[in-house]
Design an enzyme around this catalytic site. Structure first.
Site, short mmCIF file in Angstrom:
data_model
loop_
_atom_site.label_atom_id
_atom_site.label_comp_id
_atom_site.label_asym_id
_atom_site.label_seq_id
_atom_site.Cartn_x
_atom_site.Cartn_y
_atom_site.Cartn_z
N HIS A 161 0.83 -1.21 0.00
CA HIS A 161 0.00 0.00 0.00
C HIS A 161 0.87 1.26 0.00
O HIS A 161 0.41 2.32 0.42
CB HIS A 161 -0.95 0.04 1.20
CG HIS A 161 -1.69 -1.24 1.45
ND1 HIS A 161 -2.97 -1.48 1.00
CD2 HIS A 161 -1.30 -2.38 2.08
CE1 HIS A 161 -3.34 -2.70 1.35
NE2 HIS A 161 -2.34 -3.27 2.01
N SER A 282 15.13 22.30 -15.57
CA SER A 282 13.93 23.08 -15.81
C SER A 282 14.33 24.43 -16.39
O SER A 282 15.39 24.96 -16.05
CB SER A 282 13.18 23.30 -14.49
OG SER A 282 12.41 24.48 -14.54
N LYS A 288 16.20 22.30 -10.39
CA LYS A 288 15.50 21.06 -10.72
C LYS A 288 16.35 20.03 -11.43
O LYS A 288 17.23 20.35 -12.22
CB LYS A 288 14.30 21.38 -11.64
CG LYS A 288 13.19 22.07 -10.91
CD LYS A 288 12.29 21.09 -10.19
CE LYS A 288 11.29 20.56 -11.17
NZ LYS A 288 10.17 19.91 -10.60
N GLU A 295 9.79 9.01 -16.64
CA GLU A 295 8.39 9.41 -16.86
C GLU A 295 7.90 8.96 -18.24
O GLU A 295 6.78 8.50 -18.41
CB GLU A 295 8.26 10.93 -16.73
CG GLU A 295 8.53 11.43 -15.32
CD GLU A 295 8.74 12.94 -15.30
OE1 GLU A 295 7.75 13.68 -15.35
OE2 GLU A 295 9.92 13.38 -15.25
N LYS A 330 -0.58 -2.73 -39.23
CA LYS A 330 0.85 -2.43 -39.25
C LYS A 330 1.26 -1.17 -38.52
O LYS A 330 2.17 -1.20 -37.69
CB LYS A 330 1.35 -2.40 -40.70
CG LYS A 330 1.59 -3.79 -41.23
CD LYS A 330 1.91 -3.78 -42.70
CE LYS A 330 1.17 -4.88 -43.42
NZ LYS A 330 -0.30 -4.70 -43.48
N1 ARG Z 1 -1.15 -3.81 -48.28
C1 ARG Z 1 -1.99 -4.94 -48.00
C2 ARG Z 1 -2.03 -5.21 -46.51
O1 ARG Z 1 -1.19 -4.73 -45.83
C3 ARG Z 1 -1.47 -6.14 -48.70
C4 ARG Z 1 -2.50 -7.16 -49.01
C5 ARG Z 1 -3.45 -6.65 -50.02
N2 ARG Z 1 -4.31 -7.66 -50.48
C6 ARG Z 1 -5.41 -7.38 -51.18
N3 ARG Z 1 -6.12 -8.36 -51.55
N4 ARG Z 1 -5.75 -6.15 -51.42
O2 ARG Z 1 -2.90 -5.87 -45.99
#
Ligand code: ARG
Length: 469
Positions: A161, A282, A288, A295, A330
């Protein structure tokens, strides 16, 4: 535009270019270009397999291979020109290959689709990141374990705690993180094991009519085997979700470490100092020294956990097999994995840099009647009192000390005896913080001897790990 070749990629069926906004929402090249190396590796292996199975000629294969080498050189040299009109990394590379070698380039995509291609590229990319994390985390563990070995007997308060609970050693505290990070590495390895199957050859979703050799491509790309179901192969992003889940837990651990650093470098705690290398000043307050690195490590968990959340929500409810939704896997993953790499490196740097202040830790270890449990244990051991009764008796002794404004060890024997008549002078031997930690000899306990042994074991093991990876 109405010319029949106005559409760079789909000119056969499409007569017009995509709307500007379509190109903007559709193109992934701005971020997926970082998978160019993986894409080229996959294409080379695919071409080799197509030649080995007689699907393309050796001559075409050689041309493709040489062309891809040149594309890679251009990418490494920074002279490759990426085009948004070509959507993604796969099409950009194929188009450049065509410009370089002509017709043979068009044979590379036989028995392949961008769906299995992107799944393969991304697996390779994520696998590479996992391997980097394993090493970086081992470096961090080693920094912690070495500091733990040096401070196996440095006494500090242990908290529950965030209240003083029982004294522990600084080494023991650091080894708690070594254990946590050990589990993190294990989670990444688990993810890697399941990730390591090759989707290449699943083609668009149904497999292919060409006599491909998926064992060969899997083997040559370092996968354990080919994936077993073509639909699953192109629609699975478990490997990213698992890796982001492991990354999130790791980031949570490192944010807890960071929070402790932030607390401990305050003058109020004063347990640690960080050098100029990991602090900032600072612009207005000349006195500081701010722990900004800690952080930011504490904060980065937000975007890492956010990436996991984001991908889970993208995948939720997607029908099989591939949908363009999956392209959204991605950017968030790249950002999260980049962030984690930075956090691990900064954490390792701070651990190496931090200097404990043993006097401050030792002093604080005695605050808040932290050896009260030792007193209760003494009553159990020496007076054969049931623990519950000892807990109660100790509670009244603590209350007494509190009224007098003194520490437990500063109470007179008479004062102690007024609460529990059986107490003898021997009790004072267990009230010091040093004796308290020395007595915690149970396996996994904080006794300096235990900590010393455990730290040495970790240091040996980690030095070995780092020689291997
Ligand atoms: N740039 C696409 C992705 O990252 C690749 C696959 C695309 N496939 C398709 N059937 N349009 O998912």
């Amino acid at each position: 535009m109405t010319e029949s070749n106005a559409n760079q990629m789909w000119g056969g069926r499409f007569q017009m270019s995509p709307a500007e906004i379509m190109e903007q929402i559709n193109a992934s090249i701005d971020f997926d270009k970082r998978m160019a190396r993986e894409d080229i590796a996959g294409s080379k292996v695919h071409a080799a397999m197509l030649a080995a199975t007689g699907i393309i000629t050796d001559g075409d294969r050689q041309a493709i291979d040489k062309g891809l080498d040149q594309v890679l050189d251009e990418i490494e040299a920074g002279s490759f020109e990426y085009s948004r009109a070509l959507e993604d990394v796969h099409m950009n590379i194929e188009a450049r290959l065509k410009a370089l070698i002509g017709e043979a380039a068009g044979r590379l995509h036989t028995a392949r689709s961008r769906n299995d291609q992107v799944a393969t590229d991304f697996r390779l990319y994520v696998r590479g990141q996992i391997d980097l994390f394993d090493r970086a985390l081992a470096v961090l563990q080693l920094a912690l374990a070495q500091k733990a070995e040096a401070h196996a007997a440095t006494v500090m308060p242990g908290f529950t705690h965030l209240q003083p609970a029982q004294p522990v050693t600084f080494g023991h505290h650091l080894l708690a993180y070594v254990e946590m990070i050990g589990r993190d590495r294990g989670r990444f390895q688990d993810a890697r094991r399941r990730l390591n199957e090759c989707p290449l050859g699943a083609a668009a979703l149904a497999g292919t009519s060409f006599p491909i050799d998926r064992e060969q491509t899997a083997r040559e790309l370092g996968f354990d085997k080919p994936t077993a179901n073509s639909l699953d192969s192109v629609s699975d992003r478990d490997f990213v979700m698992e890796t982001l889940a492991a990354a999130t837990i790791t980031a949570v651990h490192l944010s807890r470490l960071s929070e402790e650093i932030v607390l401990w470098v305050t003058p109020q705690f004063g347990f640690l100092t960080l050098s100029d290398r990991f602090t900032t000043g600072s612009s207005i307050m000349p006195q500081k020294r701010n722990p900004d690195a800690a952080e930011l490590c504490r904060a980065k968990v937000g975007r890492i956990a956010g990436a996991l959340q984001s991908l889970v929500l993208v995948m939720k409810g997607l029908p099989l097999a591939y949908s363009k939704d999956m392209q959204e896997d991605k950017e968030v993953a790249f950002d999260a994995l980049d962030s984690l790499r930075l956090v691990i490196a900064a954490a390792a740097g701070m651990v190496e840099d931090m200097q404990p202040v043993p006097e401050a830790m030792q002093r604080a270890a005695g605050y808040g009647y932290s050896t009260a449990t030792d007193l209760a244990d003494w009553l159990v051991r020496e007076l054969k009192m049931p623990f519950r009764q000892a807990h109660h008796a100790t509670g009244s002794i603590v209350a007494l000390a509190e009224t007098q404004g003194v520490d437990l060890s500063e109470l007179t024997l008479e004062a102690m005896q007024s609460a529990e008549s059986g107490i003898t002078a021997d009790v004072f031997s267990v009230l010091s913080v040093d004796n308290s930690v020395a007595s915690r000899t149970s396996y996994g306990g904080t006794a300096p001897h235990n900590v010393q042994k455990m730290a040495a074991k970790w240091v040996g093991q980690l030095e070995n790990d780092l020689k291997r990876v």
